[in-house]
Design an enzyme around this catalytic site. Structure first.
Site, PDB file in Angstrom:
ATOM      1  N   ASN A 280      -6.985  -4.385 -16.885  1.00 36.01           N
ATOM      2  CA  ASN A 280      -6.656  -3.156 -16.175  1.00 36.01           C
ATOM      3  C   ASN A 280      -6.826  -1.996 -17.148  1.00 36.01           C
ATOM      4  O   ASN A 280      -6.005  -1.802 -18.045  1.00 36.01           O
ATOM      5  CB  ASN A 280      -5.219  -3.218 -15.651  1.00 36.01           C
ATOM      6  CG  ASN A 280      -4.771  -1.924 -15.001  1.00 36.01           C
ATOM      7  OD1 ASN A 280      -5.586  -1.073 -14.659  1.00 36.01           O
ATOM      8  ND2 ASN A 280      -3.465  -1.758 -14.850  1.00 36.01           N
TER       9      ASN A 280
ATOM     10  N   LYS B 297      -6.506   1.097 -16.599  1.00 36.38           N
ATOM     11  CA  LYS B 297      -5.640   2.238 -16.285  1.00 36.38           C
ATOM     12  C   LYS B 297      -6.474   3.531 -16.331  1.00 36.38           C
ATOM     13  O   LYS B 297      -7.635   3.523 -15.944  1.00 36.38           O
ATOM     14  CB  LYS B 297      -4.415   2.267 -17.198  1.00 36.38           C
ATOM     15  CG  LYS B 297      -3.644   0.940 -17.151  1.00 36.38           C
ATOM     16  CD  LYS B 297      -2.287   1.013 -17.781  1.00 36.38           C
ATOM     17  CE  LYS B 297      -1.591  -0.344 -17.660  1.00 36.38           C
ATOM     18  NZ  LYS B 297      -0.197  -0.292 -18.154  1.00 36.38           N
TER      19      LYS B 297
ATOM     20  N   HIS C  50       0.806  -2.191  -8.300  1.00 32.68           N
ATOM     21  CA  HIS C  50       1.124  -2.162  -9.728  1.00 32.68           C
ATOM     22  C   HIS C  50       2.397  -1.349  -9.943  1.00 32.68           C
ATOM     23  O   HIS C  50       2.663  -0.377  -9.230  1.00 32.68           O
ATOM     24  CB  HIS C  50      -0.042  -1.551 -10.504  1.00 32.68           C
ATOM     25  CG  HIS C  50       0.085  -1.678 -11.979  1.00 32.68           C
ATOM     26  ND1 HIS C  50       0.890  -0.836 -12.731  1.00 32.68           N
ATOM     27  CD2 HIS C  50      -0.470  -2.553 -12.863  1.00 32.68           C
ATOM     28  CE1 HIS C  50       0.810  -1.189 -14.003  1.00 32.68           C
ATOM     29  NE2 HIS C  50      -0.003  -2.220 -14.115  1.00 32.68           N
TER      30      HIS C  50
ATOM     31  N   GLU D 147       3.229   0.870 -11.947  1.00 28.99           N
ATOM     32  CA  GLU D 147       3.034   2.302 -12.136  1.00 28.99           C
ATOM     33  C   GLU D 147       2.776   3.004 -10.809  1.00 28.99           C
ATOM     34  O   GLU D 147       3.163   4.158 -10.625  1.00 28.99           O
ATOM     35  CB  GLU D 147       1.892   2.543 -13.131  1.00 28.99           C
ATOM     36  CG  GLU D 147       2.264   2.121 -14.540  1.00 28.99           C
ATOM     37  CD  GLU D 147       1.093   1.926 -15.469  1.00 28.99           C
ATOM     38  OE1 GLU D 147       1.332   1.544 -16.628  1.00 28.99           O
ATOM     39  OE2 GLU D 147      -0.063   2.139 -15.049  1.00 28.99           O
TER      40      GLU D 147
ATOM     41  N   GLU E 191       4.597  -8.856 -13.378  1.00 30.48           N
ATOM     42  CA  GLU E 191       4.586  -7.870 -14.469  1.00 30.48           C
ATOM     43  C   GLU E 191       5.984  -7.301 -14.649  1.00 30.48           C
ATOM     44  O   GLU E 191       6.368  -6.363 -13.949  1.00 30.48           O
ATOM     45  CB  GLU E 191       3.566  -6.770 -14.203  1.00 30.48           C
ATOM     46  CG  GLU E 191       3.523  -6.241 -12.769  1.00 30.48           C
ATOM     47  CD  GLU E 191       2.902  -4.862 -12.687  1.00 30.48           C
ATOM     48  OE1 GLU E 191       2.157  -4.479 -13.587  1.00 30.48           O
ATOM     49  OE2 GLU E 191       3.205  -4.161 -11.711  1.00 30.48           O
TER      50      GLU E 191
ATOM     51  N   GLY F  61       3.732  -1.593 -21.719  1.00 29.74           N
ATOM     52  CA  GLY F  61       3.589  -0.413 -22.560  1.00 29.74           C
ATOM     53  C   GLY F  61       4.710  -0.228 -23.556  1.00 29.74           C
ATOM     54  O   GLY F  61       4.777   0.793 -24.242  1.00 29.74           O
TER      55      GLY F  61
ATOM     56  N   SER G 171       2.234  -6.787 -21.096  1.00 29.98           N
ATOM     57  CA  SER G 171       1.799  -6.575 -22.490  1.00 29.98           C
ATOM     58  C   SER G 171       1.250  -7.853 -23.119  1.00 29.98           C
ATOM     59  O   SER G 171       1.734  -8.304 -24.155  1.00 29.98           O
ATOM     60  CB  SER G 171       2.948  -6.015 -23.344  1.00 29.98           C
ATOM     61  OG  SER G 171       3.335  -4.739 -22.888  1.00 29.98           O
TER      62      SER G 171
END
Length: 249
Positions: free
Chosen positions: A9, A11, A94, A96, A166, A172, A211
């Site tokens: 990904n 991003k 996701h 985010e 996730e 992150g 991660s």
């Protein structure tokens, strides 16, 4: 045996020259990899990715999509549009997208359905925040997120999808769930699916997406219910991404 899959990904990173430099070694090495490999690029680069990866063993996809087929939705991108750029996969829900852009469980389920209607395989992301984990709500949160989609599309539709666990607290932050922590949640997700259809549960590939780094990938992927990884930062470094792919077998 479920074949391992590693998805990168990107991003909101990338440029035309950086993408080309990243994809060249990945395309070359993919011929010798035992796992499936996917890259999920930002919308503007999908044409470039299609051009560079067509005919290779690397598949590609997008990072989100609209739940609408078409219409006056300025700035949105439909599943049919993604299909015209050869996308085989799309990330749905996701963390985010959920946290920064307010996507609800219902919206995620609608996007999942839209992807499948266009023949694109959704990668449904599930995961809890640190506060939810500390409150002992991990399995309840993940179960709720999964149920919203299954209730919308039906359990049989899950055969044409992937899941990605996730943990939000491990994205992150440099913190990764231990293999045992990840395995516990992966097994619980599979058990939730098995309550509805044991065959679907057995076939479902569930990726770990918190991660993932080369150093810990092999131990993660050795867990019984972890079928690969959804890779963030390490997907932007060809050597790191390929090392994770190699760890998948």
């Amino acid at each position: 045996m479920r074949k391992k899959l590693v998805a990168g990904n990107w991003k909101m990173y990338g440029s035309l020259p950086r993408n080309a430099a990243l994809l060249a070694p990945i395309r070359a090495a993919a011929e010798g990899l035992a796992c499936d490999v996917v890259v999920c690029a930002p919308f503007p680069y999908l044409g470039q990715v299609q051009s560079l990866l067509t005919g290779s063993k690397v598949a590609w996809g997008a990072q989100t999509l609209s739940e609408y087929a078409e219409g006056a939705y300025t700035g949105e991108v439909s599943a049919v549009m993604l299909g015209e750029f050869g996308c085989s996969y799309v990330l749905v829900g996701h963390s985010e997208r959920r946290s920064l852009f307010g996507e609800s469980d219902a919206t995620v389920a609608a996007k999942f359905a839209a992807a499948q209607a266009a023949g694109i395989r959704p990668v449904l992301c599930l995961g809890e925040t640190l506060a939810e984990r500390e409150a002992g709500q991990t399995l309840a949160v993940v179960g709720r997120q999964l149920a919203a989609v299954v209730e919308r599309v039906g359990i049989s539709a899950m055969r044409a999808a992937l899941l990605a666990y996730e943990p939000v607290w491990a994205i992150g932050t440099g913190v990764t769930a231990s293999p045992a922590q990840a395995q516990e949640v992966h097994a619980a997700i599979r058990a939730r699916l098995a309550e509805r259809d044991a065959a679907v549960a057995d076939e479902m590939r569930i990726l770990y997406g918190g991660s993932v780094k080369p150093a810990g990938a092999k131990e993660l992927f050795a867990q019984a219910d972890i079928d690969g990884g959804l890779v963030g930062g390490a997907a932007l470094v060809a050597d790191d991404f390929l090392a994770i792919c190699q760890a998948a077998g």
